[in-house]
Design a protein around this motif. Structure first.
Motif, PDB file in Angstrom:
ATOM      1  N   ASN A  20       0.854  -1.181   0.000  1.00  0.00           N
ATOM      2  CA  ASN A  20       0.000   0.000   0.000  1.00  0.00           C
ATOM      3  C   ASN A  20       0.892   1.234   0.000  1.00  0.00           C
ATOM      4  O   ASN A  20       2.042   1.192   0.430  1.00  0.00           O
ATOM      5  CB  ASN A  20      -0.901   0.004   1.234  1.00  0.00           C
ATOM      6  N   LYS A  21       0.366   2.338  -0.461  1.00  0.00           N
ATOM      7  CA  LYS A  21       1.176   3.541  -0.593  1.00  0.00           C
ATOM      8  C   LYS A  21       1.481   4.136   0.776  1.00  0.00           C
ATOM      9  O   LYS A  21       0.618   4.215   1.642  1.00  0.00           O
ATOM     10  CB  LYS A  21       0.462   4.566  -1.472  1.00  0.00           C
ATOM     11  N   ILE A  22       2.730   4.591   0.923  1.00  0.00           N
ATOM     12  CA  ILE A  22       3.129   5.297   2.134  1.00  0.00           C
ATOM     13  C   ILE A  22       2.832   6.787   1.946  1.00  0.00           C
ATOM     14  O   ILE A  22       2.698   7.271   0.821  1.00  0.00           O
ATOM     15  CB  ILE A  22       4.614   5.055   2.467  1.00  0.00           C
ATOM     16  N   PRO A  23       2.727   7.569   3.034  1.00  0.00           N
ATOM     17  CA  PRO A  23       2.371   8.982   2.901  1.00  0.00           C
ATOM     18  C   PRO A  23       3.299   9.780   1.990  1.00  0.00           C
ATOM     19  O   PRO A  23       2.841  10.653   1.243  1.00  0.00           O
ATOM     20  CB  PRO A  23       2.438   9.488   4.346  1.00  0.00           C
ATOM     21  N   ALA A  24       4.594   9.528   2.022  1.00  0.00           N
ATOM     22  CA  ALA A  24       5.512  10.283   1.171  1.00  0.00           C
ATOM     23  C   ALA A  24       5.224  10.024  -0.305  1.00  0.00           C
ATOM     24  O   ALA A  24       5.340  10.933  -1.137  1.00  0.00           O
ATOM     25  CB  ALA A  24       6.956   9.928   1.514  1.00  0.00           C
ATOM     26  N   GLN A  25       4.839   8.813  -0.633  1.00  0.00           N
ATOM     27  CA  GLN A  25       4.500   8.510  -2.027  1.00  0.00           C
ATOM     28  C   GLN A  25       3.230   9.243  -2.446  1.00  0.00           C
ATOM     29  O   GLN A  25       3.165   9.838  -3.530  1.00  0.00           O
ATOM     30  CB  GLN A  25       4.317   7.005  -2.207  1.00  0.00           C
ATOM     31  N   VAL A  26       2.226   9.224  -1.588  1.00  0.00           N
ATOM     32  CA  VAL A  26       0.970   9.930  -1.888  1.00  0.00           C
ATOM     33  C   VAL A  26       1.235  11.415  -2.039  1.00  0.00           C
ATOM     34  O   VAL A  26       0.706  12.081  -2.947  1.00  0.00           O
ATOM     35  CB  VAL A  26      -0.068   9.657  -0.782  1.00  0.00           C
ATOM     36  N   CYS A  27       2.072  11.972  -1.169  1.00  0.00           N
ATOM     37  CA  CYS A  27       2.405  13.399  -1.234  1.00  0.00           C
ATOM     38  C   CYS A  27       3.081  13.735  -2.559  1.00  0.00           C
ATOM     39  O   CYS A  27       2.758  14.759  -3.193  1.00  0.00           O
ATOM     40  CB  CYS A  27       3.312  13.762  -0.062  1.00  0.00           C
ATOM     41  N   TYR A  28       3.990  12.896  -3.001  1.00  0.00           N
ATOM     42  CA  TYR A  28       4.670  13.129  -4.270  1.00  0.00           C
ATOM     43  C   TYR A  28       3.707  13.023  -5.446  1.00  0.00           C
ATOM     44  O   TYR A  28       3.693  13.884  -6.333  1.00  0.00           O
ATOM     45  CB  TYR A  28       5.817  12.124  -4.434  1.00  0.00           C
ATOM     46  N   GLU A  29       2.883  11.985  -5.431  1.00  0.00           N
ATOM     47  CA  GLU A  29       2.003  11.752  -6.577  1.00  0.00           C
ATOM     48  C   GLU A  29       0.899  12.796  -6.687  1.00  0.00           C
ATOM     49  O   GLU A  29       0.432  13.082  -7.789  1.00  0.00           O
ATOM     50  CB  GLU A  29       1.403  10.347  -6.483  1.00  0.00           C
ATOM     51  N   ASN A  30       0.504  13.385  -5.575  1.00  0.00           N
ATOM     52  CA  ASN A  30      -0.538  14.410  -5.594  1.00  0.00           C
ATOM     53  C   ASN A  30       0.010  15.823  -5.751  1.00  0.00           C
ATOM     54  O   ASN A  30      -0.763  16.782  -5.802  1.00  0.00           O
ATOM     55  CB  ASN A  30      -1.379  14.348  -4.319  1.00  0.00           C
ATOM     56  N   GLY A  31       1.338  15.952  -5.793  1.00  0.00           N
ATOM     57  CA  GLY A  31       1.954  17.274  -5.891  1.00  0.00           C
ATOM     58  C   GLY A  31       3.009  17.333  -6.969  1.00  0.00           C
ATOM     59  O   GLY A  31       2.701  17.529  -8.136  1.00  0.00           O
ATOM     60  N   PRO A  32       4.293  17.171  -6.595  1.00  0.00           N
ATOM     61  CA  PRO A  32       5.369  17.360  -7.576  1.00  0.00           C
ATOM     62  C   PRO A  32       5.250  16.502  -8.829  1.00  0.00           C
ATOM     63  O   PRO A  32       5.600  16.961  -9.924  1.00  0.00           O
ATOM     64  CB  PRO A  32       6.630  17.008  -6.775  1.00  0.00           C
ATOM     65  N   LYS A  33       4.757  15.290  -8.712  1.00  0.00           N
ATOM     66  CA  LYS A  33       4.694  14.417  -9.884  1.00  0.00           C
ATOM     67  C   LYS A  33       3.790  14.980 -10.971  1.00  0.00           C
ATOM     68  O   LYS A  33       4.039  14.786 -12.171  1.00  0.00           O
ATOM     69  CB  LYS A  33       4.230  13.020  -9.477  1.00  0.00           C
ATOM     70  N   ILE A  34       2.743  15.670 -10.583  1.00  0.00           N
ATOM     71  CA  ILE A  34       1.800  16.210 -11.565  1.00  0.00           C
ATOM     72  C   ILE A  34       1.986  17.714 -11.762  1.00  0.00           C
ATOM     73  O   ILE A  34       1.092  18.414 -12.240  1.00  0.00           O
ATOM     74  CB  ILE A  34       0.348  15.882 -11.162  1.00  0.00           C
ATOM     75  N   GLY A  35       3.160  18.207 -11.365  1.00  0.00           N
ATOM     76  CA  GLY A  35       3.472  19.606 -11.582  1.00  0.00           C
ATOM     77  C   GLY A  35       3.015  20.522 -10.470  1.00  0.00           C
ATOM     78  O   GLY A  35       3.112  21.756 -10.601  1.00  0.00           O
ATOM     79  N   GLY A  36       2.535  19.983  -9.371  1.00  0.00           N
ATOM     80  CA  GLY A  36       2.095  20.787  -8.255  1.00  0.00           C
ATOM     81  C   GLY A  36       3.224  21.082  -7.290  1.00  0.00           C
ATOM     82  O   GLY A  36       4.353  20.610  -7.435  1.00  0.00           O
ATOM     83  N   ALA A  37       2.917  21.879  -6.293  1.00  0.00           N
ATOM     84  CA  ALA A  37       3.904  22.244  -5.280  1.00  0.00           C
ATOM     85  C   ALA A  37       4.038  21.140  -4.246  1.00  0.00           C
ATOM     86  O   ALA A  37       3.110  20.338  -4.030  1.00  0.00           O
ATOM     87  CB  ALA A  37       3.495  23.548  -4.599  1.00  0.00           C
TER      88      ALA A  37
END
Length: 631
Positions: free
Chosen positions: A591-608
């Protein structure tokens, strides 16, 4: 087949109350009694109590008063104003940086009178935190420190201790594993609260061979142990009581220091903090393999939290040397200017480091993500490592965890990482533990944009890396076709992709110089409860694949959720958060860890990168209604 020869230079928290069921298998006569606060399925001589890693009670600055609040000048240099505020601030206070972009200029020479490892002259940095003061921004997407002057961006701590300054004091008694009282030949110059390095001459193992090797396949590592290669094993301890020549230490000793045990005094700065801002390196510092975005040396109970660091200037984003009980948490370390040998080691612990907690960080495009060359009793937990690569070998899985003599008793738990390697480039390691990590055998080749296809080894444990522990990990791409066509290969075997690669000499396939010592790696490893994509099973002693040594596996048992936490932590939140996130025995193993979710919902898609949106517990916000009166 990979044919490489690469030279790679150098809280809240509650104590574990872990319960196991099932029978424990015996292991080469080792006791399986309760360790120092660690669940007893790991023999007590192979583990320590990791529940104390980090700052006791958590980061203390939530109630610290604000001394000064600054805004960017709009000019070419804000470093003098910021450093002047830091210098004037009383201990236990905060300097707040309002939103905006600040220009940091090393040419202002604001860090006078300090030396940096491998550099020369003044403390070569844009800003220095050399006392118990916090530099706090208004959030990494709002407060930006721009820097391009060819040295460290921020240095934390004090002058490093060179080998020429070390004064060894013989330990006359109390140097056994688990001891909290050591008697010294002299306590001259040591006071309550002093920090000591406990060490010994590099010992022999029970079979008469060296336990520690401070050379490696690259040759003699004269810099190992901080230019003390004959004392490569070192643990930092804090004196909490002194009675005559007997010192009571804050934490128990990790090891039996039986070969001429010694201690020496380590000067420290305490409680320096960096929070809630972004470091934006605008230029490389060159190719000297010297400088770091954040350089932390001789720092106890210090912290870096909610910081974004863009483009490592040279050596690493985060560097720790002579650091004790500190926390590196909730940060985003992003890429670097140089991916060749020795550079962009994203979080690099070198020489003497103990009791540090490196947790919940996003690490993108490192050469290596969590690297150790020395150090003991540290915890790397729930970090998300993505798209690491080596500049010279962009198609080979890149991660290195131990890299120089002699990391021991360290824990990697809950991380998502392409691979794990305890290598022999600059010497040995021992007694480290991999627990509930997702080792996915996946990283992006920057040259092609596709997955790497070389160096596909989930757990590489090299020559002179003995007594390593591997439990409860998920090894190989879960839910995708398996890329490892062998379960285990050993020294001098064909370099085919495998889950385990044990006892090899170097990464280029050089024949082992000593077959017995290569075999020892596979004979002293201890493992169990790991799922791998090759066997498509959770392997215990009852179902060991052909060719692997049955005596190195435990019998089936119920593993604890964590080796340093007793319950799901308060920062482990978000939609669908599952605890423990990596569970080889569950129907859904990853299952996804919080750091992965944070990356995928932000920097990965061009967000902050916005940690306040990612985690329920972030760095303390500035309190209100408090002032400082300076007398």
């Amino acid at each position: 087949m990979r044919q490489l020869t690469r030279s790679r230079n150098l809280r809240a928290r509650v104590k574990p109350a872990l319960v196991l069921t099932g029978m424990l298998a015996s292991f080469s006569g080792s006791a399986t009694t309760q360790g120092q606060g660690v669940s007893g399925f790991i023999p007590s001589n192979r583990a320590v109590d990791w529940s104390h890693a980090g700052i006791p009670g958590g980061i203390p600055s939530a109630n610290w008063p604000i001394y000064q609040t600054l805004s960017p000048s709009g000019g070419s240099d804000d470093s003098v104003a910021i450093q002047s505020a830091i210098n004037a601030a009383p201990a236990g206070s905060v300097i707040v940086l309002n939103p905006g972009t600040y220009k940091i200029n090393r040419a202002s020479v604001v860090c006078q009178g300090y030396s940096d490892d491998f550099a020369s002259g003044v403390y070569e940095a844009g800003l220095c935190l050399t006392k118990a003061v916090v530099l706090r921004g208004s959030g990494p997407s709002r407060t930006i420190l721009q820097y391009g002057n060819g040295a460290n961006i921020v240095s934390m701590g004090r002058t490093y201790l060179s080998s020429s300054q070390v004064v060894f004091i013989p330990i006359t008694s109390g140097a056994a594993k688990g001891s909290t009282q050591i008697t010294l030949q002299s306590v001259s110059g040591i006071a309550l609260g002093s920090y000591l390095a406990v060490t010994q001459n590099n010992p022999l193992d029970s079979d008469g061979n060296p336990l520690v090797n401070a050379s490696g396949y690259t040759g003699s590592c004269s810099g190992c142990g901080h230019d003390l290669p004959n004392n490569a094993m070192a643990q930092i301890v804090k004196a909490i009581a002194i009675n005559g020549n007997t010192i009571t230490t804050e934490r128990p000793l990790y090891f039996n220091y039986s070969n001429s045990p010694q201690a020496y005094h380590l000067p420290m700065v305490e409680n320096a903090g960096l929070e809630n801002l972004r470091l934006q390196a605008t230029a490389s510092s060159g190719t000297g393999i010297v400088y770091k975005n954040i350089n932390m040396e001789a720092c106890s109970h210090c912290w870096v939290q909610n910081v974004e660091s863009d483009m490592a200037v040279d050596r690493s984003h985060m560097y720790l040397s002579d650091v004790y009980g500190s926390q590196i948490m909730n940060n985003y370390f992003n890429d670097g200017y140089n991916h060749n040998s020795g550079a962009t080691y994203s979080i690099f612990l070198e020489f003497r480091n103990s009791e540090n907690l490196i947790q919940n960080n996003i690490i993108r495009k490192a050469r290596h993500s969590t690297v150790m060359s020395g150090g003991s009793g540290n915890v790397f937990a729930y970090n998300y490592m993505v798209d690491a690569y080596m500049g010279e070998y962009p198609n080979a899985l890149p991660e290195t965890n131990t890299h120089g003599a002699h990391p021991y008793m360290n824990l990697w738990e809950g991380n998502v990482t392409p691979n794990v390697e305890f290598d022999f480039a600059h010497g040995s390691s021992s007694h480290n533990t991999l627990f509930r990590n997702y080792i996915n055998l996946t990283s992006t080749n920057p040259s092609t944009g596709g997955n790497m296809t070389s160096g596909i080894f989930a757990a590489s444990v090299a020559y002179f890396n003995n007594y390593e522990n591997i439990f409860g990990n998920v090894m190989g791409p879960y839910g995708s076709p398996c890329t490892a066509n062998s379960y285990e290969i050993n020294a001098d075997a064909a370099q085919s992709a495998a889950i385990y690669k044990l006892g090899y000499y170097d990464d280029g396939g050089t024949a082992s110089p000593n077959a017995a010592l290569s075999a020892k790696v596979g004979q002293t490893i201890l493992r169990g409860g790991n799922w791998d994509c090759n066997s498509n099973s959770v392997v215990w002693s009852s179902n060991v694949p052909v060719g692997s040594l049955v005596s190195t596996y435990l019998g089936q048992l119920v593993l604890p959720d964590s080796l340093y936490l007793s319950a799901k932590p308060n920062w482990f939140t978000g939609s669908g958060a599952v605890w423990p996130p990596i569970d080889a025995s569950a129907s859904t193993k990853v299952n996804k860890i919080p750091a992965q979710v944070c990356y995928e919902n932000g920097p990965k898609i061009g967000g902050a990168f916005n940690p306040s949106n990612c985690y329920s517990t972030v760095a303390p916000q500035p309190p209100t209604g408090l002032t400082v009166v300076v007398h």
